[in-house]
Design a protein around this motif. Structure first.
Motif, PDB file in Angstrom:
ATOM      1  N   VAL A  81     -19.528 -28.543  12.804  1.00  0.00           N
ATOM      2  CA  VAL A  81     -19.275 -27.145  12.454  1.00  0.00           C
ATOM      3  C   VAL A  81     -18.922 -26.404  13.735  1.00  0.00           C
ATOM      4  O   VAL A  81     -19.691 -26.404  14.698  1.00  0.00           O
ATOM      5  N   ARG A  82     -17.751 -25.780  13.747  1.00  0.00           N
ATOM      6  CA  ARG A  82     -17.294 -25.028  14.918  1.00  0.00           C
ATOM      7  C   ARG A  82     -17.350 -23.540  14.582  1.00  0.00           C
ATOM      8  O   ARG A  82     -16.706 -23.077  13.636  1.00  0.00           O
ATOM      9  N   LEU A  83     -18.112 -22.801  15.372  1.00  0.00           N
ATOM     10  CA  LEU A  83     -18.373 -21.392  15.081  1.00  0.00           C
ATOM     11  C   LEU A  83     -17.586 -20.485  16.020  1.00  0.00           C
ATOM     12  O   LEU A  83     -17.515 -20.731  17.223  1.00  0.00           O
ATOM     13  N   GLY A  84     -17.003 -19.418  15.457  1.00  0.00           N
ATOM     14  CA  GLY A  84     -16.299 -18.433  16.270  1.00  0.00           C
ATOM     15  C   GLY A  84     -14.970 -18.914  16.799  1.00  0.00           C
ATOM     16  O   GLY A  84     -14.574 -18.554  17.908  1.00  0.00           O
ATOM     17  N   VAL A 135     -15.234 -21.924  11.426  1.00  0.00           N
ATOM     18  CA  VAL A 135     -15.645 -20.597  10.971  1.00  0.00           C
ATOM     19  C   VAL A 135     -15.036 -19.552  11.893  1.00  0.00           C
ATOM     20  O   VAL A 135     -15.245 -19.575  13.108  1.00  0.00           O
ATOM     21  N   CYS A 136     -14.285 -18.640  11.299  1.00  0.00           N
ATOM     22  CA  CYS A 136     -13.646 -17.550  12.028  1.00  0.00           C
ATOM     23  C   CYS A 136     -14.399 -16.262  11.694  1.00  0.00           C
ATOM     24  O   CYS A 136     -14.535 -15.910  10.516  1.00  0.00           O
ATOM     25  N   LEU A 137     -14.896 -15.568  12.690  1.00  0.00           N
ATOM     26  CA  LEU A 137     -15.753 -14.411  12.477  1.00  0.00           C
ATOM     27  C   LEU A 137     -14.963 -13.118  12.586  1.00  0.00           C
ATOM     28  O   LEU A 137     -14.117 -12.960  13.465  1.00  0.00           O
ATOM     29  N   GLY A 138     -15.252 -12.189  11.671  1.00  0.00           N
ATOM     30  CA  GLY A 138     -14.607 -10.893  11.703  1.00  0.00           C
ATOM     31  C   GLY A 138     -15.141 -10.008  12.817  1.00  0.00           C
ATOM     32  O   GLY A 138     -16.253 -10.206  13.322  1.00  0.00           O
ATOM     33  N   ALA A 139     -14.353  -9.002  13.180  1.00  0.00           N
ATOM     34  CA  ALA A 139     -14.725  -8.135  14.297  1.00  0.00           C
ATOM     35  C   ALA A 139     -15.976  -7.318  14.004  1.00  0.00           C
ATOM     36  O   ALA A 139     -16.716  -6.953  14.917  1.00  0.00           O
ATOM     37  N   ASP A 140     -16.238  -7.014  12.736  1.00  0.00           N
ATOM     38  CA  ASP A 140     -17.384  -6.179  12.365  1.00  0.00           C
ATOM     39  C   ASP A 140     -18.508  -6.976  11.732  1.00  0.00           C
ATOM     40  O   ASP A 140     -19.371  -6.418  11.047  1.00  0.00           O
ATOM     41  N   ALA A 141     -18.523  -8.275  11.919  1.00  0.00           N
ATOM     42  CA  ALA A 141     -19.539  -9.121  11.296  1.00  0.00           C
ATOM     43  C   ALA A 141     -20.933  -8.793  11.835  1.00  0.00           C
ATOM     44  O   ALA A 141     -21.122  -8.591  13.033  1.00  0.00           O
ATOM     45  N   SER A 142     -21.908  -8.756  10.941  1.00  0.00           N
ATOM     46  CA  SER A 142     -23.297  -8.500  11.309  1.00  0.00           C
ATOM     47  C   SER A 142     -24.028  -9.821  11.538  1.00  0.00           C
ATOM     48  O   SER A 142     -23.476 -10.905  11.329  1.00  0.00           O
ATOM     49  N   GLU A 166     -16.326 -16.749  21.241  1.00  0.00           N
ATOM     50  CA  GLU A 166     -16.086 -15.311  21.362  1.00  0.00           C
ATOM     51  C   GLU A 166     -14.902 -14.777  20.548  1.00  0.00           C
ATOM     52  O   GLU A 166     -14.633 -13.579  20.584  1.00  0.00           O
ATOM     53  N   TRP A 167     -14.185 -15.642  19.819  1.00  0.00           N
ATOM     54  CA  TRP A 167     -13.048 -15.147  19.045  1.00  0.00           C
ATOM     55  C   TRP A 167     -13.526 -14.258  17.893  1.00  0.00           C
ATOM     56  O   TRP A 167     -14.457 -14.599  17.164  1.00  0.00           O
TER      57      TRP A 167
END
Length: 432
Positions: free
Chosen positions: A302-305, A340-347, A422-423
């Protein structure tokens, strides 16, 4: 008796002492509750605690503090003795006691050893520095194993004179890695142990404990050195004995740590147990199941961010990734990995949800189907994007009860130790 006489106040010094103030014969008297006078042994114990334990102990530290420190003390003592044997071998290897050896040759060897170690320290911090927080237990144990390997190489080096410099340089690189990994993970464990924002105090007292242990090791070493000088067999025998004790104590030390913060391993364990029978494990139960040895290969990692290009390859895949997805993250299966690609406003809750969904997908892709449970229907799906879509539905259905259960079990859900890159991406404008 005067109406003003009697008990007027009580006070505590942490949980160690309780005192009371009484008015007697017009004067104020202060006395300790439970003891008429302080015994000498009690004074010695109190002084020892004051010097070597954090202020406010045990309330100011985590519950696992004493258990961990006892094992950590034992491993530090055995490591100190092993280090003495390694140092003696290194000094003999560079020519101490050899009349034919030159100061210049010894100096060059020592400089090469230190120089390669410095390079190794920089490279390791660059490559693995971000993982030391999320996998503190694994890297702490790895550092100690590597330290033992480095000391073994130093003991072995004098027996191979043509390769002495090469061997001690490699050992120097290993020890530099140990310095980075050991120091960083010690800091991470100190953050866990500090319950009153007293990280500096805990770190300082830990240094005092280690100094005391090293002093004891130094005294024992004064007895050992005459015995092992010019006796390679005894040197190796004692080294393996101390190494076995060192590794055992380290394993018990990291096993005794009970962290309440979610990292990838602990969250995976909690999620799998919840999906199996809707049970939330306590921090102690989950930490006992957490692996403490590094895994260098995963079946479906699993690759995060990651960046958006690692999740989707064309515009059509973006629409597939957004199907049934109302959260601030995107998930895709690319090149044998769950990305997994994280949104800019993710909590933080979005991060926990995203990783939970990624774990579900990874489990379906590399494990045999279960007889029952929440994941059973996902094994019937062959299309990767359909699997992502259906896993969104599953997570939407179970996540609220899962996160509520975590909070009730005293897990920290306002921060995590998940190893995110950090993406951060904004894609909703394009979708609209």
């Amino acid at each position: 008796m005067d109406a003003t006489e009697g008990l007027i106040a009580t006070e505590k010094f942490g949980s160690q002492e309780t005192w009371r103030y009484q008015v007697k014969s017009g004067g104020l008297k202060r006395e300790r509750v439970g003891e008429d006078r302080e015994r000498p042994s009690s004074s010695i114990t109190a002084a020892f605690k004051s010097v070597f334990l954090p202020q406010g102990y045990p309330e100011s530290v985590s519950e696992d503090y004493l258990h961990y420190q006892l094992w950590d003390t034992l491993q530090a003592f055995s490591s100190s003795l092993s280090g003495t044997l390694a140092t003696q071998a290194s000094l003999r290897g560079i020519g101490v006691g050899n009349q034919q050896a030159t100061v210049a040759a010894a100096t060059v060897t020592w400089i090469l050893k230190d120089g390669t170690g410095m390079l190794g320290r920089i490279l390791f911090a660059w490559m693995k520095g971000s993982k030391l927080d999320s996998e503190a237990k694994k890297w702490r144990l790895f550092a100690d194993i590597l330290n033992d390997i480095a000391m073994f190489m130093e003991i072995l080096a004098p027996h191979f004179p043509p390769f002495f410099t090469l061997i001690v340089c490699v050992a120097g690189i290993f020890k530099s890695i140990v310095g980075v990994a050991g120091g960083a993970t010690r800091a991470a464990l100190t953050v866990h142990q500090a319950r009153r924002n007293n990280m500096a105090d805990i770190s300082a007292k830990d240094g005092s404990q280690e100094t005391l242990v090293n002093l004891a090791g130094l005294l024992v070493s004064l007895v050992l050195i005459p015995l092992v000088t010019n006796n390679p067999m005894l040197t190796f025998l004692l080294f393996f004995l101390f190494t076995a004790l060192h590794l055992f104590a380290n394993y018990k030390a990291v096993r005794s740590v009970v962290m309440e913060t979610l990292n990838e391993a602990r969250l995976s364990i909690l999620l799998h147990q919840f999906l199996h029978n809707r049970q939330i494990l306590s921090p102690a139960q989950a930490n006992q199941r957490e692996p403490v040895f590094l895994e260098f290969k995963q079946n479906v990692p699993v690759r995060l961010g990651v960046c958006l290009g690692d999740v989707i390859k064309n515009p059509q895949e973006l629409q597939l990734a957004l199907k049934n997805n109302t959260k601030d993250y995107l998930i895709g299966i690319q090149n044998g990995s769950v990305c997994v690609c994280l949104g800019a406003d993710a909590s933080v809750h979005d991060e926990i949800m995203a990783y939970s969904q990624a774990v579900c997908i990874s489990t379906v892709l590399h494990t045999p189907p279960p007889r029952d449970g929440e994941l059973k229907h996902l094994y019937e799906i062959k299309d990767s994007w359909e699997l992502v879509s259906e896993s969104h539905k599953l997570i939407d259905r179970i996540f609220q009860s899962f996160i509520t259960g975590l909070e009730r079990a005293k897990w920290e859900t306002d921060r995590t130790l998940l190893n995110w890159n950090e993406w951060r991406v904004e894609w909703r404008k394009k979708r609209n």
